[in-house]
Design an enzyme around this catalytic site. Sequence first.
Site, PDB file in Angstrom:
ATOM      1  N   HIS A 178     -15.824  -4.181   5.521  1.00 28.00           N
ATOM      2  CA  HIS A 178     -15.351  -2.844   5.886  1.00 28.00           C
ATOM      3  C   HIS A 178     -16.275  -2.297   6.968  1.00 28.00           C
ATOM      4  O   HIS A 178     -17.454  -2.060   6.729  1.00 28.00           O
ATOM      5  CB  HIS A 178     -15.374  -1.942   4.641  1.00 28.00           C
TER       6      HIS A 178
ATOM      7  N   GLU B 182       1.094  -5.110   4.377  1.00 30.88           N
ATOM      8  CA  GLU B 182       0.207  -5.744   5.357  1.00 30.88           C
ATOM      9  C   GLU B 182      -0.124  -7.156   4.898  1.00 30.88           C
ATOM     10  O   GLU B 182      -0.126  -7.440   3.698  1.00 30.88           O
ATOM     11  CB  GLU B 182      -1.130  -4.976   5.443  1.00 30.88           C
TER      12      GLU B 182
ATOM     13  N   ASN C 253     -10.102   8.570   8.692  1.00 29.11           N
ATOM     14  CA  ASN C 253     -10.560   9.722   7.909  1.00 29.11           C
ATOM     15  C   ASN C 253     -10.827  10.878   8.854  1.00 29.11           C
ATOM     16  O   ASN C 253     -11.583  10.741   9.811  1.00 29.11           O
ATOM     17  CB  ASN C 253     -11.832   9.377   7.143  1.00 29.11           C
TER      18      ASN C 253
ATOM     19  N   LYS D 140       0.841  -1.199   0.000  1.00 25.84           N
ATOM     20  CA  LYS D 140       0.000   0.000   0.000  1.00 25.84           C
ATOM     21  C   LYS D 140       0.875   1.248   0.000  1.00 25.84           C
ATOM     22  O   LYS D 140       1.981   1.232   0.531  1.00 25.84           O
ATOM     23  CB  LYS D 140      -0.894   0.034   1.253  1.00 25.84           C
TER      24      LYS D 140
ATOM     25  N   GLY E 105      -8.155   5.321  -1.224  1.00 26.59           N
ATOM     26  CA  GLY E 105      -8.997   5.093  -2.403  1.00 26.59           C
ATOM     27  C   GLY E 105      -8.529   3.969  -3.313  1.00 26.59           C
ATOM     28  O   GLY E 105      -8.997   3.859  -4.436  1.00 26.59           O
ATOM     29  N   GLY E 106      -7.620   3.130  -2.817  1.00 26.07           N
ATOM     30  CA  GLY E 106      -7.246   1.942  -3.578  1.00 26.07           C
ATOM     31  C   GLY E 106      -6.115   2.130  -4.585  1.00 26.07           C
ATOM     32  O   GLY E 106      -5.657   1.163  -5.173  1.00 26.07           O
TER      33      GLY E 106
ATOM     34  N   ARG F 280     -12.501  13.721   8.780  1.00 24.27           N
ATOM     35  CA  ARG F 280     -13.562  14.610   8.272  1.00 24.27           C
ATOM     36  C   ARG F 280     -14.925  14.039   8.639  1.00 24.27           C
ATOM     37  O   ARG F 280     -15.010  12.917   9.117  1.00 24.27           O
ATOM     38  CB  ARG F 280     -13.458  14.672   6.744  1.00 24.27           C
TER      39      ARG F 280
HETATM   40  C1  MV4 Z   1      -6.910  -4.248   2.404  1.00 25.75           C
HETATM   41  C2  MV4 Z   1      -7.641  -5.332   1.883  1.00 25.75           C
HETATM   42  C3  MV4 Z   1      -7.269  -6.599   2.272  1.00 25.75           C
HETATM   43  N1  MV4 Z   1      -6.230  -6.776   3.142  1.00 25.75           N
HETATM   44  N2  MV4 Z   1      -5.898  -4.470   3.246  1.00 25.75           N
HETATM   45  C4  MV4 Z   1      -8.960  -0.839  -0.271  1.00 25.75           C
HETATM   46  C5  MV4 Z   1      -8.994   0.643  -0.085  1.00 25.75           C
HETATM   47  C6  MV4 Z   1      -8.109   0.935   1.078  1.00 25.75           C
HETATM   48  N3  MV4 Z   1      -8.652   1.973   1.883  1.00 25.75           N
HETATM   49  C7  MV4 Z   1      -7.981  -0.352   1.817  1.00 25.75           C
HETATM   50  N4  MV4 Z   1      -8.417  -1.398   0.922  1.00 25.75           N
HETATM   51  C8  MV4 Z   1      -8.221  -2.699   1.206  1.00 25.75           C
HETATM   52  N5  MV4 Z   1      -7.215  -2.986   2.083  1.00 25.75           N
HETATM   53  C9  MV4 Z   1      -5.569  -5.713   3.598  1.00 25.75           C
HETATM   54  N6  MV4 Z   1      -4.551  -5.891   4.436  1.00 25.75           N
HETATM   55  C10 MV4 Z   1      -8.703  -5.069   1.010  1.00 25.75           C
HETATM   56  C11 MV4 Z   1      -8.996  -3.746   0.666  1.00 25.75           C
HETATM   57  C12 MV4 Z   1     -10.140  -3.556  -0.196  1.00 25.75           C
HETATM   58  C13 MV4 Z   1     -11.283  -2.923   0.297  1.00 25.75           C
HETATM   59  C14 MV4 Z   1     -11.368  -2.404   1.589  1.00 25.75           C
HETATM   60  C15 MV4 Z   1     -12.512  -1.789   2.039  1.00 25.75           C
HETATM   61  C16 MV4 Z   1     -13.602  -1.670   1.205  1.00 25.75           C
HETATM   62  C17 MV4 Z   1     -13.552  -2.149  -0.068  1.00 25.75           C
HETATM   63  C18 MV4 Z   1     -12.404  -2.765  -0.557  1.00 25.75           C
HETATM   64  C19 MV4 Z   1     -12.353  -3.257  -1.857  1.00 25.75           C
HETATM   65  C20 MV4 Z   1     -11.226  -3.867  -2.310  1.00 25.75           C
HETATM   66  C21 MV4 Z   1     -10.094  -4.005  -1.487  1.00 25.75           C
END
Ligand code: MV4
Length: 451
Positions: A208, A200, A290, A158, A164-165, A292
Site C-alpha cells: 500500500h 477489480e 482520501n 468492492k 475500510g475493507g 482529508r
Molecule cells: C485490493 C487488494 C487486492 N487487490 N484490491 C483493502 C481496503 C481497501 N481500501 C482496499 N483493499 C484492498 N484492495 C485489489 N484489486 C487488497 C486490499 C487489501 C489491503 C489494501 C491496502 C492495505 C491493506 C490491505 C489489507 C488487505 C487487503
Amino acid sequence: MFRKVLIANRGEIALRIISACKELGVRTVAVYSEADRNSLHVRFADEAICIGPPRSAESYLNVPAVISAAEIADVDAIHPGYGLLSENANFAEVCRASNIKFIGPPPEATRLMGEKEKARQAMKKAKVPILPGSDGVIGSEGEAIEWARTVGFPVILKAKAGGGGRGMRVVRSEAELPNLYQQASSEAANAFGNGELYMEKFIERPRHIEFQVLADEHGNVMSLGERECSIQRRHQKLIEEAPSLQVTPKMRDEIGRTIRKSLENIGYQNAGTIEFLMDEDGKLYFIEMNTRIQVEHPVTEMVTGIDLVKAQLRIASGERLSSILTEPLTIRGHAIECRINAEHPEKFTPSAGRITAYNLPGGNGVRVDTAQYAEGVVPPYYDSLIAKLICHGKDREEAMNRMQRALDMFVVQGIHTTIPLHQKIFADEDFRAGKFDTKFMEHFFERQKQS
Ligand code: MV4
C-alpha cells in the site's frame, strides 16, 4: 488569513491543528464531549465549548451542535481533522450555507471520491493507471460473471460506497461468485446503505503506497511524494514511512505528474491522499482517494519540511501554492511513524483507563504527536490512538535505530499500548530489510506463535 477557527475534532489531531493556528496567529475554538472535559485540546484552545454527551454520534458527529458552536463563537472557518466529519460532504455543504469556510476540498470533490467506482473512472480518464476491472458498477450477478471472465480470476468485489475493507470479497472461481456477490452486496447495504458493487483484478500480495497532494483554490496542484503504509492489521495502519524504498525518482515524477493533471481536471482543493496498490512487479495502480489530512501526514512533513496543516489553512484562506511552497520539492532523509494505540498488543482489544505514568522520548530527530499526559484518562468511546511517534534520520537505517531507542524511552503505565509490538517489529529481519507487503502482520503473528 482567518481570524478564528473551530476545530471539530479531539485528541492528537485537534492539538496538531491548534499548534498550526497558533503559529499563524489564528484564534482557536475547541469543541468537546462531556468525556473530554480535561483534554489538552480544551486546555490549549483560546475558547472551548461543550457540544454534548460522550458518544461521538451525540457530540463530535452532531452537525447542528458543531455549527451552533461555530456560530456562537463567531468563527470564520472549521477544520475537521481526520475521521468524524472530515469526509462528510453534507457537513461541508452546511458550512457553506452558514458562511463558514470548511477547511478541506469542496463537497463535490468529496462526494465524487466517496463513490469509489466514479473516482476510479475519473482517474482512468486522466490516464492514472487503474487495475483491470468493471466499467462502472455491476448491475447483476450475471454481469459480474461476464466481467470476471474478461478480467480473469482471481477478482475482488468492492462496494461503491465502501472503504475500510467492508463489503469486499475475493473471488477465485466462477463457482463461488454468486454466493460471494450476495454476501458483499448485503454487507455493503448494511454498512453503507448502498449495496452496489464493482470489480477489480485481485492482487495477492500488494504493497500500500499513497501520494500526498496539495491543491490551491486557483487550479494549482502539487504532489509531495509518497508514503509506504503496508504494515497494517485489520485495515488499521501500524507503521508508515516516507519515502518508499520501492518508488524510484522516475516513478515519483511520473505518478506525480499524472495525479496533478487529474486533480486539476476534477477541480480538487486543499490536502488529499491518493492510494495505490503496488503489485509484485512494482507497478502502481490507483485504488481510492482520501479527501482529508491523514493520521500519517507527519512522515511527509519530516522529509519535505512542509507543514501540511498550515498549508491547509493558508490554501483555505485563498493563498496560492506558489506563495506556500517557495522552494523546489526535495525529499530529505527518511521518516517512520509508529502509531501508539491504547490496546492490548496481542489481542488488539481497546485498553481504556487512567494513565499513571507517561514519559515521552525526545532529542534529535524525534517527534511525538499526542494529546495524552500523566494522570490523563483514555475514554472508551473513541479511536484508541493515543500518540504518534515519528523518527527522522539521514537514511532508513538511522530512522529505525532512532525509533528503537525512542520506543525504549516511551513509558506508558496504567493501560496497555502497542509499544511492545512495535519493539518486536523493529527487531524483525524482514521489516528491517524492507521485505514486506500488506500480508506482513499476518505472517509476523504466525512466526511469533511458532517461536
Ligand atoms: C485490493 C487488494 C487486492 N487487490 N484490491 C483493502 C481496503 C481497501 N481500501 C482496499 N483493499 C484492498 N484492495 C485489489 N484489486 C487488497 C486490499 C487489501 C489491503 C489494501 C491496502 C492495505 C491493506 C490491505 C489489507 C488487505 C487487503
